[in-house]
Write an enzyme that holds these catalytic residues in place. Structure first.
Site, mmCIF file in Angstrom:
data_model
loop_
_atom_site.group_PDB
_atom_site.id
_atom_site.type_symbol
_atom_site.label_atom_id
_atom_site.label_comp_id
_atom_site.label_asym_id
_atom_site.label_seq_id
_atom_site.Cartn_x
_atom_site.Cartn_y
_atom_site.Cartn_z
ATOM 1 C CD GLN A 1 -12.922 7.487 6.691
ATOM 2 O OE1 GLN A 1 -11.750 7.939 6.993
ATOM 3 N NE2 GLN A 1 -12.841 6.118 6.164
ATOM 4 C CE1 TYR B 1 -6.571 3.742 1.013
ATOM 5 C CE2 TYR B 1 -4.339 2.475 1.395
ATOM 6 C CZ TYR B 1 -5.748 3.068 1.736
ATOM 7 O OH TYR B 1 -6.133 2.752 2.998
ATOM 8 C CG HIS C 1 -2.761 5.062 2.958
ATOM 9 N ND1 HIS C 1 -2.884 4.381 3.857
ATOM 10 C CD2 HIS C 1 -3.647 5.836 2.516
ATOM 11 C CE1 HIS C 1 -4.363 4.948 4.285
ATOM 12 N NE2 HIS C 1 -4.638 5.711 3.380
ATOM 13 C CG HIS D 1 8.532 -3.508 3.832
ATOM 14 N ND1 HIS D 1 8.526 -2.738 4.947
ATOM 15 C CD2 HIS D 1 7.460 -3.464 3.084
ATOM 16 C CE1 HIS D 1 7.218 -2.500 4.919
ATOM 17 N NE2 HIS D 1 6.669 -2.818 3.838
ATOM 18 C CD GLU E 1 3.531 -39.927 0.571
ATOM 19 O OE1 GLU E 1 3.942 -41.097 0.644
ATOM 20 O OE2 GLU E 1 2.680 -39.588 1.599
#
Lengths: 747, 747
Positions: free
Chosen positions: B139, B270, B423, B474, B675
């Site tokens: 790309q 991004y 996105h 979501h 514990e």
């Protein structure tokens, strides 16, 4: 000369008596108190511990301690409160001795009196879940824990108390409590088992604190006549009585609990738990009965046990979770702080213990802890060293064992030990693999959240039995979808694997090999792990050779419970991805969802996964009908007690003899920050079995540039034995059980 | 006066020209080189970076760099090799300048000539996967990356090269390469999008290195006529052209890429990627065209973007993984080191950047990095400070936004931003919750392993679209098992949520509230989070109020993707535990296995789970027919691309208006070493909705000792507005949108 001997004897006796008369005398001594007081704030590690403990007790004095009537199971309020109490009482006793402030003694006294006032009115704990129900707790075991701690508290305030106070406490609380744990619960007291070690230590320590020799004799030598039915079992399915064993009491525990290498058959998680009463009672005996020379007993078995235990940890310091074990338990636990401090105090030539102590970052509030803190302040401390080890199992050390092969960040744990009593899993010849960051091939551990009330009161969950203990939950061979020894302790305790070969002398070529012939009728299992370092590989290579021989055809399943996320496999995978069913109906299979079933036309299966940003590839030789079943734990688990862990199972059907040959290569890394994968694919190009009969296995693997021929003798493990094989028209002659020959490809 | 102005103008021009003539001039300057050389080993952080980089280049000089013909996808050999090359070339250029050793310039020259020799013969990359295929890479985006780095390398060796060398490189490589990225790929170059920012920066930086003003004008102002069809979309489904936008080029990117608060609509993952070309090109412009005052452009938008980004990180410094984002990307990444160093160099009054730089532990190999290293050596550095924030989204800052409420180790991230282009995930009003150790309620992130060839060549996997982006993946409301805006970018870009209320002035009572009215036709969604601190609770309490209004009945699903292991729930759970099917057929539902379906007779559901040794309880008000579906991701996932993460979904069926009210309490901890569980159960005893109409919601919750009445105005967010409600025969009068009244239980 005779006169002189008499004087010596007299001196020895006086010495012993003197020891026996002073208080405190158990985990703290008068001399120790003086030493500590003289240098209390000299050594930060100790002083911080002291200040923290003092604050904790001050806080408890301010808010008061509740002494509730026993009601709840583990995790519940009364259970946790009584636990909290005994720990605080022990600390408060020490703070009293070190600070000399009466308020701490008064606090201990007040609480003990509350217990003494309540105790005579207590029946058995209302929860009927234990083979040996306690009074303060649901099981005698916790009652014994209580007494081990409280005996130390009592010892510390003994001289502070009036004769009348002591009478009240001893007559109404300690003596009946000790009798309850011993005479009234022979099944609990008179076994060779960690429960009984606690019982012996509890009774013995309280005996020493009170100066009660009758109780002490019981603690050391057991009850004379316990009348226990030899067929009785405990909650974990373990036998109360071990066949042939007629001894009991603390010294018998020392005789029979550990192998000569200091390995405890239940595994490190329980060894960690079990070692505490051994050490704390031994320390009290060391202080009060020095002529017993308890720490030298059985060639210093407690020293060996301590060192073995420290070695049975991964890079995070967590114990390998074989058998019933909760993951995350680590060498920084109080029991191990106790072990390290006491063992170093007893013999300070063990400088490696200082390294461990420094990593633990905490010390005991007694002279041993003080001495350790002093040495850590004064000396330069190096990091603890861990090595490849072999620990024999069984009282004679010959009932199989456990081994860790270590090199360059890798820990390979191979388990070929005996059953490990009621807490043992049915996983003969299983293994797990670790790197610096944790699990690569995991052992599931126990299905349990210890003390977490929400999950079955913190006890073993049903899936521990139906999944956790079953063979398929482990990285070992399963025949015909059944578990080893039909998952029956009784059968499994009758036999053990045998070591075939261990050699870790050369770090770059280490081998461990063992044989199990009784897990299934007429099936012989011989597994060998080779950790192999070669400049052609970024990391050491793991070779896993599993040779199976039988007299009739079977289905063989070899699971690998990998940690991480599958990246790629070269199989042709089919599955009904819109519905899931378990891979089987019983023996743990009912708990594994079948995600996919893969076949492969090539003769090598590759399975690539990402484990915490490291790439691994597993290579397996395959036969045409072999299947690779991708699974995930969690089926038939209505309460979501299981982790949803992934597995890949190599299945061979209708085979009589079989060879599973796996290579595991750690080849690459990934950074989610640079997003650069380095060497995401493995470098092995082929893996091929060249020779397999009952006597030898030979195989080769190749990269783009090299060829490695592996030659292994299955029947003769002698280092000097000479062998000869003709493979692919090549004559190979070698000496010793294992040989790897590296050659460059011809151009 | 006129003469004086002329002189100023002349000086300015000369200054600019001077800047424009020296080399290096992009990310390193002649002055910078002199400063660095004079104090090279004075500041450890810089010197170590230098030594490491030099070793790396020395190593590459020794082994040589391969310049392969392009062939592979991301993750494959040629892709990764070209990436490696451009990074190394850039470093080698800097090392040449700093060390002054010709061998580094020669090395750069040799590799660039190899590229120049190959480039004219290259067609488009053979992989046909991108809307804008590159030549070196699959790309154009990667080709642009290459040029951003290589322009710096060329700049550094510019003066070393002969005129003939420069002609060869420019005519055969750089100019055609720049033309390819611009004129020949207008769809790639002329968008308002991070792809185009890279393209603009690549072309612009190379233009500055070469002194090519034509290319620079294109980079700054875009192509005049791009002829792009407004209906065209990119690989992520985002529109190439944004409606109404007619500007292009780097300055337009600055105008449109960020909100006025410096938020980037695609989210921090991004933004981290996008900010790099902004900063590195701006820095080159700062050095060469100071009169542009690029760092002051749009009220210092790059400064705001940097600070916003640093705030969008969790306790581990990892970016919150909203939208398409790979988890684990952190502020220590090279792009953020660049941002922090350059922004500090440009304005060193931002002392907080030094804190971030010190935490990053690495610096740039230029004067900015040198200056940061110097200051870190000379000054006392404090830890970076993170606060509750509100960041508006959209160019005007009014298209919803994102908010983080922070207090005492808690980060609550509430997402009510606009779509975030291609996105973006379809998750209006979703949230995630973090504590000091990581995720508590998680956002799945992207279904992708970036650059990992084994997983679909490192690209987005199919399940990113079918699951990752869908609403059910979501923590937000899903209506009738469909996703917001039918999971269509085009529809989703038409509307955005609106902020209703943000108030973080009082750390102990913080609130964020937003409304989304367009995700589903005729369904209004209003969600409010309150982070509430009270001495009655060990940790701040999280209140999640989700008010839904509609005009017809619907099925409402509210998932909570919790991290950890379920401990206990008070529901009556049914399931076919021996077979699994997905909870639905589409919109992400097909990827979730139904583990169990629970109903509850009480009016409060409790769900208790263990998250990395911390106990959490979620309380929800329930109506009689409500269901709680326990699920796990992984259905219809033949390549095991999904993590097997758990979820609990609160389902209401046949409801028109609805109120989901959840409380999340972090109450206890567990140590696998001691514990001991501390406070394993929550302290909330009841939760009840008292009042709900379109204007107000009121509810109360209680512990054993106290009662809290919460009053909330849904329609008037004014701080001064007065409200009155009668609830349970009590008159409540308060001012402002939110009021919490605490009372002690009457005895």
């Amino acid at each position: 000369m005779k006169r002189f001997s008499m004087i010596i004897l007299y001196l020895l006796l006086s010495f012993t008596m003197l020891y026996g008369q002073e208080h405190p005398r158990l985990s703290l001594t008068l001399d120790g108190v003086k030493t500590i007081q003289a240098g209390l704030d000299n050594y930060p590690l100790f002083y911080e511990e002291y200040v923290k403990a003092k604050q904790e007790v001050d806080q408890a004095i301010q808010t008061g301690l509740d002494v509730p009537r026993p009601k709840d199971m583990a995790g519940g309020y009364t259970h946790e409160q009584h636990k909290r109490n005994y720990k605080l009482l022990q600390i408060a006793g020490n703070i009293y001795q070190i600070s000399g402030e009466d308020k701490y003694a008064e606090f201990v006294k007040k609480i003990l009196v509350e217990y003494a006032d309540m105790y005579p009115s207590l029946g058995l704990h209302p929860a009927k879940k234990s083979y040996a129900r306690g009074k303060l707790f649901w099981q005698c075991l916790n009652d014994a824990n209580w007494m081990v701690f409280v005996s130390q508290a009592y010892d510390c305030i003994y001289d502070y108390l009036s004769e009348k106070d002591r009478k009240h406490l001893e007559n109404n609380l300690f003596v009946p409590f000790a009798n309850f744990l011993s005479e009234e619960n022979p099944k609990f007291f008179n076994r060779i088992h960690n429960h009984s070690t606690w019982a012996n230590a509890a009774v013995g320590m309280m005996a020493l604190a009170m100066g009660n020799d009758t109780l002490l004799q019981k603690a050391l030598y057991g009850l004379k006549d316990d009348g226990i039915d030899p067929s009785e079992v405990d909650n974990d399915g373990g036998y109360i009585k071990q066949a042939g064993l007629r001894k009991a009491g603390f010294l018998a525990q020392l005789d029979y609990s550990f192998s000569p290498d200091g390995y405890f058959s239940e595994g490190p998680y329980y060894q960690r738990y079990a070692i505490f009463p051994f050490l704390i009672f031994s320390y009290a005996l060391h202080n009060t009965k020095p002529d017993l020379e308890i720490f030298k007993y059985r060639e210093s078995i407690l020293k060996k046990a301590t060192h073995s235990l420290l070695q049975l940890t991964n890079h995070q310091g967590e114990f390998f979770p074989i058998n019933d074990a909760q993951k995350g338990m680590a060498f920084t636990t109080y029991e191990l702080v106790t072990a390290v401090d006491l063992m170093y105090w007893v013999d300070d030539s063990q400088t490696e213990l200082l390294s461990w102590a420094a990593s633990q970052g905490s010390v005991l509030l007694n002279e041993a802890g003080f001495y350790v803190a002093q040495k850590i302040t004064e000396q330069e401390i190096t990091a603890p060293v861990k090595k490849s080890i072999l620990l024999g199992d069984g009282v004679d050390g010959k009932e199989g064992g456990i081994s860790i092969l270590r090199t360059k960040g890798i820990d390979l744990l191979f388990k070929f030990s005996a059953q490990g009593m009621g807490h043992g899993h049915f996983d003969r010849l299983s293994y797990s693999l670790y790197n610096e960051t944790g699990e690569v091939i995991q052992d599931y551990g126990a299905v349990r959240w210890v003390n977490v009330d929400q999950k079955g009161g913190g006890r073993y969950l049903p899936e521990n039995k139906t999944f956790g203990k079953q063979s398929i939950a482990h990285n070992t061979l399963v025949v015909d979808e059944g578990s080893h020894y039909e998952a029956t302790v009784k059968k499994a305790e009758k036999a053990h694997p045998n070591l075939y070969l261990f050699d870790a002398a050369n770090e770059d070529l280490q081998v461990i090999s063992a044989i199990e012939n009784n897990a299934y009728p007429a099936v012989s299992m011989h597994r060998t792990f080779i950790v192999f370092e070669d400049e052609a590989f970024t990391n050491p290579l793991l070779i896993d050779l599993f040779v199976v021989a039988a007299d009739t055809p079977h289905t063989y399943d070899l699971p690998n419970w990998y940690s991480g996320h599958m990246m790629q496999s070269n199989g042709d995978c089919k599955g009904n991805f819109s519905s899931l069913v378990p891979i089987g109906k019983a023996n743990g299979y009912q708990h594994i969802w079948e995600i996919a079933n893969c076949t492969i036309e090539k003769d090598m299966h590759t399975f690539n996964w990402l484990n915490k940003n490291r790439f691994y590839t597993k290579y397996a030789i395959t036969s045409p009908k072999d299947q690779f079943i991708m699974g995930r734990a969690g089926a038939n688990d209505p309460n979501q007690n299981l982790r949803a862990d992934p597995v890949i199972i190599h299945r061979k059907t209708e085979q009589t003899d079989a060879v599973f040959l796996n290579l595991i290569e750690a080849h690459g890394v990934y950074s989610p920050i640079t997003e650069v994968p380095t060497q995401p694919y493995g470098t092995i190009e082929s893996l091929h079995l060249d020779y397999a009969d009952g006597n030898y296995t030979s195989f080769h693997f190749t990269t783009a540039t090299h060829h490695w021929q592996v030659l292994f003798s299955l029947k003769n493990n002698q280092a000097t034995a000479k062998h000869q094989l003709n493979i692919n028209q090549m004559d190979y002659v070698w000496t010793g059980p294992l040989k790897i020959i590296k050659t460059k490809h011809k151009k």
